[in-house]
Motif scaffolding. Structure first.
Motif, PDB file in Angstrom:
ATOM      1  N   GLN A  55      30.477  38.134  24.245  1.00  0.00           N
ATOM      2  CA  GLN A  55      29.143  37.704  23.813  1.00  0.00           C
ATOM      3  C   GLN A  55      28.118  37.901  24.921  1.00  0.00           C
ATOM      4  OE1 GLN A  55      29.823  33.643  22.545  1.00  0.00           O
ATOM      5  NE2 GLN A  55      30.217  34.258  20.432  1.00  0.00           N
ATOM      6  N   GLU A  56      28.561  37.716  26.146  1.00  0.00           N
ATOM      7  CA  GLU A  56      27.691  37.902  27.310  1.00  0.00           C
ATOM      8  C   GLU A  56      27.543  39.381  27.697  1.00  0.00           C
ATOM      9  OE1 GLU A  56      26.066  35.554  29.505  1.00  0.00           O
ATOM     10  OE2 GLU A  56      26.326  34.315  27.712  1.00  0.00           O
ATOM     11  N   GLU A  57      28.308  40.249  27.011  1.00  0.00           N
ATOM     12  CA  GLU A  57      28.302  41.699  27.288  1.00  0.00           C
ATOM     13  C   GLU A  57      28.637  41.988  28.748  1.00  0.00           C
ATOM     14  OE1 GLU A  57      24.548  43.206  25.854  1.00  0.00           O
ATOM     15  OE2 GLU A  57      25.130  42.868  23.762  1.00  0.00           O
ATOM     16  N   ARG A  58      29.737  41.391  29.179  1.00  0.00           N
ATOM     17  CA  ARG A  58      30.221  41.602  30.547  1.00  0.00           C
ATOM     18  C   ARG A  58      31.482  42.451  30.511  1.00  0.00           C
ATOM     19  NH1 ARG A  58      28.417  38.016  34.657  1.00  0.00           N
ATOM     20  NH2 ARG A  58      26.891  36.508  33.892  1.00  0.00           N
ATOM     21  N   ARG A  59      31.530  43.427  31.398  1.00  0.00           N
ATOM     22  CA  ARG A  59      32.753  44.235  31.517  1.00  0.00           C
ATOM     23  C   ARG A  59      33.827  43.407  32.197  1.00  0.00           C
ATOM     24  NH1 ARG A  59      31.638  49.870  34.390  1.00  0.00           N
ATOM     25  NH2 ARG A  59      31.487  48.434  36.140  1.00  0.00           N
ATOM     26  N   LEU A  60      35.069  43.611  31.765  1.00  0.00           N
ATOM     27  CA  LEU A  60      36.205  42.925  32.364  1.00  0.00           C
ATOM     28  C   LEU A  60      36.986  43.928  33.200  1.00  0.00           C
ATOM     29  CD1 LEU A  60      37.734  40.234  32.503  1.00  0.00           C
ATOM     30  CD2 LEU A  60      39.116  41.037  30.574  1.00  0.00           C
ATOM     31  N   ILE A  61      37.055  43.674  34.510  1.00  0.00           N
ATOM     32  CA  ILE A  61      37.724  44.559  35.456  1.00  0.00           C
ATOM     33  C   ILE A  61      38.984  43.845  35.936  1.00  0.00           C
ATOM     34  CG2 ILE A  61      37.467  45.989  37.513  1.00  0.00           C
ATOM     35  CD1 ILE A  61      35.224  46.338  35.239  1.00  0.00           C
ATOM     36  N   LEU A  62      40.139  44.313  35.500  1.00  0.00           N
ATOM     37  CA  LEU A  62      41.417  43.699  35.861  1.00  0.00           C
ATOM     38  C   LEU A  62      41.967  44.341  37.130  1.00  0.00           C
ATOM     39  CD1 LEU A  62      43.911  41.901  35.275  1.00  0.00           C
ATOM     40  CD2 LEU A  62      44.776  43.790  33.854  1.00  0.00           C
ATOM     41  N   PHE A  63      42.277  43.513  38.113  1.00  0.00           N
ATOM     42  CA  PHE A  63      42.980  43.966  39.313  1.00  0.00           C
ATOM     43  C   PHE A  63      44.464  43.850  39.002  1.00  0.00           C
ATOM     44  CE2 PHE A  63      38.873  43.609  40.963  1.00  0.00           C
ATOM     45  CZ  PHE A  63      38.812  44.266  42.178  1.00  0.00           C
ATOM     46  N   SER A  64      45.167  44.982  39.034  1.00  0.00           N
ATOM     47  CA  SER A  64      46.556  45.001  38.585  1.00  0.00           C
ATOM     48  C   SER A  64      47.362  46.039  39.359  1.00  0.00           C
ATOM     49  CB  SER A  64      46.588  45.361  37.087  1.00  0.00           C
ATOM     50  OG  SER A  64      47.898  45.595  36.644  1.00  0.00           O
ATOM     51  N   THR A  65      48.632  45.729  39.585  1.00  0.00           N
ATOM     52  CA  THR A  65      49.516  46.726  40.201  1.00  0.00           C
ATOM     53  C   THR A  65      49.762  47.880  39.231  1.00  0.00           C
ATOM     54  OG1 THR A  65      51.460  45.488  39.480  1.00  0.00           O
ATOM     55  CG2 THR A  65      50.656  45.064  41.726  1.00  0.00           C
ATOM     56  N   ARG A  66      49.387  47.712  37.968  1.00  0.00           N
ATOM     57  CA  ARG A  66      49.481  48.787  36.973  1.00  0.00           C
ATOM     58  C   ARG A  66      48.149  49.505  36.782  1.00  0.00           C
ATOM     59  NH1 ARG A  66      51.745  46.720  31.519  1.00  0.00           N
ATOM     60  NH2 ARG A  66      50.530  44.843  31.943  1.00  0.00           N
ATOM     61  N   GLY A  67      47.164  49.193  37.632  1.00  0.00           N
ATOM     62  CA  GLY A  67      45.854  49.823  37.528  1.00  0.00           C
ATOM     63  C   GLY A  67      45.927  51.305  37.870  1.00  0.00           C
ATOM     64  N   ALA A  68      44.942  52.041  37.394  1.00  0.00           N
ATOM     65  CA  ALA A  68      44.927  53.487  37.606  1.00  0.00           C
ATOM     66  C   ALA A  68      43.903  53.923  38.644  1.00  0.00           C
ATOM     67  CB  ALA A  68      44.641  54.191  36.274  1.00  0.00           C
ATOM     68  N   ILE A  69      42.857  53.147  38.835  1.00  0.00           N
ATOM     69  CA  ILE A  69      41.752  53.541  39.697  1.00  0.00           C
ATOM     70  C   ILE A  69      41.767  52.673  40.960  1.00  0.00           C
ATOM     71  CG2 ILE A  69      39.232  53.794  39.853  1.00  0.00           C
ATOM     72  CD1 ILE A  69      39.227  53.605  36.731  1.00  0.00           C
ATOM     73  N   PRO A  70      41.775  53.263  42.154  1.00  0.00           N
ATOM     74  CA  PRO A  70      41.650  52.447  43.363  1.00  0.00           C
ATOM     75  C   PRO A  70      40.327  51.667  43.326  1.00  0.00           C
ATOM     76  CG  PRO A  70      42.329  54.663  43.934  1.00  0.00           C
ATOM     77  CD  PRO A  70      41.952  54.689  42.478  1.00  0.00           C
ATOM     78  N   TYR A  71      40.366  50.405  43.673  1.00  0.00           N
ATOM     79  CA  TYR A  71      39.178  49.562  43.563  1.00  0.00           C
ATOM     80  C   TYR A  71      38.017  50.079  44.391  1.00  0.00           C
ATOM     81  CZ  TYR A  71      39.727  47.188  48.077  1.00  0.00           C
ATOM     82  OH  TYR A  71      39.790  46.899  49.411  1.00  0.00           O
ATOM     83  N   THR A  72      38.288  50.790  45.475  1.00  0.00           N
ATOM     84  CA  THR A  72      37.221  51.333  46.315  1.00  0.00           C
ATOM     85  C   THR A  72      36.594  52.587  45.710  1.00  0.00           C
ATOM     86  OG1 THR A  72      38.900  52.485  47.595  1.00  0.00           O
ATOM     87  CG2 THR A  72      38.111  50.370  48.471  1.00  0.00           C
ATOM     88  N   ALA A  73      37.247  53.181  44.707  1.00  0.00           N
ATOM     89  CA  ALA A  73      36.705  54.357  44.019  1.00  0.00           C
ATOM     90  C   ALA A  73      36.016  53.969  42.713  1.00  0.00           C
ATOM     91  CB  ALA A  73      37.825  55.364  43.742  1.00  0.00           C
TER      92      ALA A  73
END
Length: 153
Positions: free
Chosen positions: A76-94
């Motif tokens: 409802q707030e139109e906020r993206r959800l960014i999950l930090f996960s060991t199964r993530g695909a994108i390095p957080y710094t990229a």
């Protein structure tokens, strides 16, 4: 246009000391925290208070009774959800963080269930050396928060 600010969300945290440390981090940096219940401890726990010290009163904490309530709120707030996960695909710094993003961190013991993983708009990873399983959630939150602040502010 007023900035929304990004937020840290904790999915059913298990360890009060980690939650206290994250609340202290957020209070010091002016970041709001969403706690998705149930937590694995009483929020009045001494370990939580010890880790958060006197900063807990400064923390801007929002409690959500369960995952679906939180997810409905953030959509409802139109906020993206960014999950930090060991199964993530994108390095957080990229990854490109935006004002209003919610940085989600899972339970220390089990991360997040597949339904939560799948609901995230993006899944990022903190790269580690081979053989390392995971970072402490408070350290991961500090790293993610620091990078998002660097980019957004």
């Amino acid at each position: 246009m007023k900035q929304k600010g990004f937020r840290i969300a904790l999915y059913q945290p298990d360890i009060p000391g980690n939650t206290g440390a994250i609340l202290r981090l957020a209070a010091c940096l002016g970041v709001e925290v969403d706690l998705i219940e149930p937590a694995g401890f009483d929020l009045g726990d001494r370990s939580l208070k010890r880790a958060g010290m006197d900063y807990l009163e400064m923390a801007n904490l929002h409690r959500h009774d369960y995952w679906e309530a939180f997810d409905q709120w953030r959509r409802q707030e139109e906020r993206r959800l960014i999950l930090f996960s060991t199964r993530g695909a994108i390095p957080y710094t990229a990854f490109t963080f935006l004002d209003g993003d919610v940085l989600l961190f899972g339970r220390e013991s089990a991360g997040v269930p597949d339904e939560v993983h799948d609901a995230a708009d993006y899944r990022v990873i903190i790269p580690m050396r081979d053989g390392a399983r995971s970072l402490n959630v408070a350290l991961a939150a500090a790293m993610g928060c620091g990078e998002a602040l660097r980019q957004v502010r």
